[in-house]
Enzyme design. Sequence first.
Site, PDB file in Angstrom:
ATOM      1  N   THR A 195     -74.256 106.925  33.338  1.00 20.18           N
ATOM      2  CA  THR A 195     -75.417 107.384  33.499  1.00 20.18           C
ATOM      3  C   THR A 195     -76.191 108.003  32.274  1.00 20.18           C
ATOM      4  OG1 THR A 195     -74.995 109.579  34.599  1.00 20.18           O
ATOM      5  CG2 THR A 195     -75.080 107.663  35.940  1.00 20.18           C
ATOM      6  N   LEU A 242     -81.138 108.792  33.602  1.00 17.43           N
ATOM      7  CA  LEU A 242     -81.707 108.606  35.100  1.00 17.43           C
ATOM      8  C   LEU A 242     -80.415 108.245  35.797  1.00 17.43           C
ATOM      9  CD1 LEU A 242     -84.437 106.084  33.680  1.00 17.43           C
ATOM     10  CD2 LEU A 242     -84.703 108.153  34.813  1.00 17.43           C
ATOM     11  N   HIS A 243     -79.809 109.501  36.191  1.00 15.23           N
ATOM     12  CA  HIS A 243     -78.352 109.252  36.711  1.00 15.23           C
ATOM     13  C   HIS A 243     -78.603 108.684  38.220  1.00 15.23           C
ATOM     14  CE1 HIS A 243     -76.747 112.591  34.386  1.00 15.23           C
ATOM     15  NE2 HIS A 243     -77.771 113.288  34.673  1.00 15.23           N
ATOM     16  N   ASP A 244     -79.257 109.149  39.030  1.00 14.89           N
ATOM     17  CA  ASP A 244     -79.330 108.535  40.326  1.00 14.89           C
ATOM     18  C   ASP A 244     -80.008 107.237  40.355  1.00 14.89           C
ATOM     19  OD1 ASP A 244     -78.261 110.929  41.314  1.00 14.89           O
ATOM     20  OD2 ASP A 244     -79.880 111.740  42.064  1.00 14.89           O
TER      21      ASP A 244
END
Length: 317
Positions: A195, A242-244
């Site tokens: 991520t 933009l992890h999620d």
Amino acid sequence: MTTKMPVILDVDTGIDDALAILYALFSPRLQVLGITTCFGNGDVLNTTRNTLAMVEMAQVSVPVYQGAADPLVGKWAPQGEAFHGENGLGNAPIKKPVTSPKTLSAPDYLRAAILDRPGEVTVVTLARLTNLAIALNSAPNLAQKIRRVVVMGGAAFVGGNVTPVSEANIWGDPDAAWVVFHSGMPITMVGLDVTMQVNISDAQVQKLDPDRPYTKIMRQALDFYLSAYNPGVSSGTRQAPLHDPLAVAVAEDPTLCTTSDLSVDIEREGTITRGMTVVDQRGWLDLTPNVAVCRSVDAPRFLRNFCERLGFPMALD
Ligand code: BDR
Ligand code: CA
């Protein structure tokens, strides 16, 4: 017509959760059955309010179920404010939602929805694993009925983001993570290893399509998020992960990441390692691998899809 993949999102909305919700709701390949909320980037009332607000801004109708207010052990304490602001969306002025969460709790909904469609439902967790752990603890065999869980969480071969070794979603409720990682269900771990490779920049945020219903709120929220990830850096040259959204993207298209099947356990007690995802890299424990760990990501392909779908420009000028 191809059938869409049924998914449930579990969120703690959160700036990157907000983007992930939009990415999932606008997906041509995912059918979002429902969204469950958890404490994390704010208290659960706050994260639920933000979730309802995002669903309304997306102008779709998807049920939202409120979930855990505290981890399995102990109490929630404010923690994500530095990255997500006091209201969880970078202090952007969010309108009070006109919709409400359903009366069923998040764990009860997860259990019912999964048992209703055995072997079909993918759960994408973008928050602490508390809701899923409560659901698993309440129903023997639930783990065998879930198609797969895609977890945004953990750090397999890189450092952590809340301690030297721990990532926030695992660290925030390691007991719940332990339940999920020991459940036997198929798990894909979308951790900081991948991520942190997918970033959004100032230029993209500034040029977000002005005609989207969420543009004003997300520009302000992302400005906060960019500042948090780039302290002291003047606007114009900042970027943030933009992890999620990447976890949603991997659920939608697993070919975005390469994975290794590994044995991963959760440290629940260590004085400096609590919340660590411990990977048995050399097979010392002689265990059957329980997790497909994402190792590398096709960042340009993910970013192209993400930008097109949400209205960000791809050009990084
Ligand atoms: C994760 O922690 C939360 O703050 C983010 O929303 C993301 O789910 C990243 O470590
Ligand atoms: Ca999150």
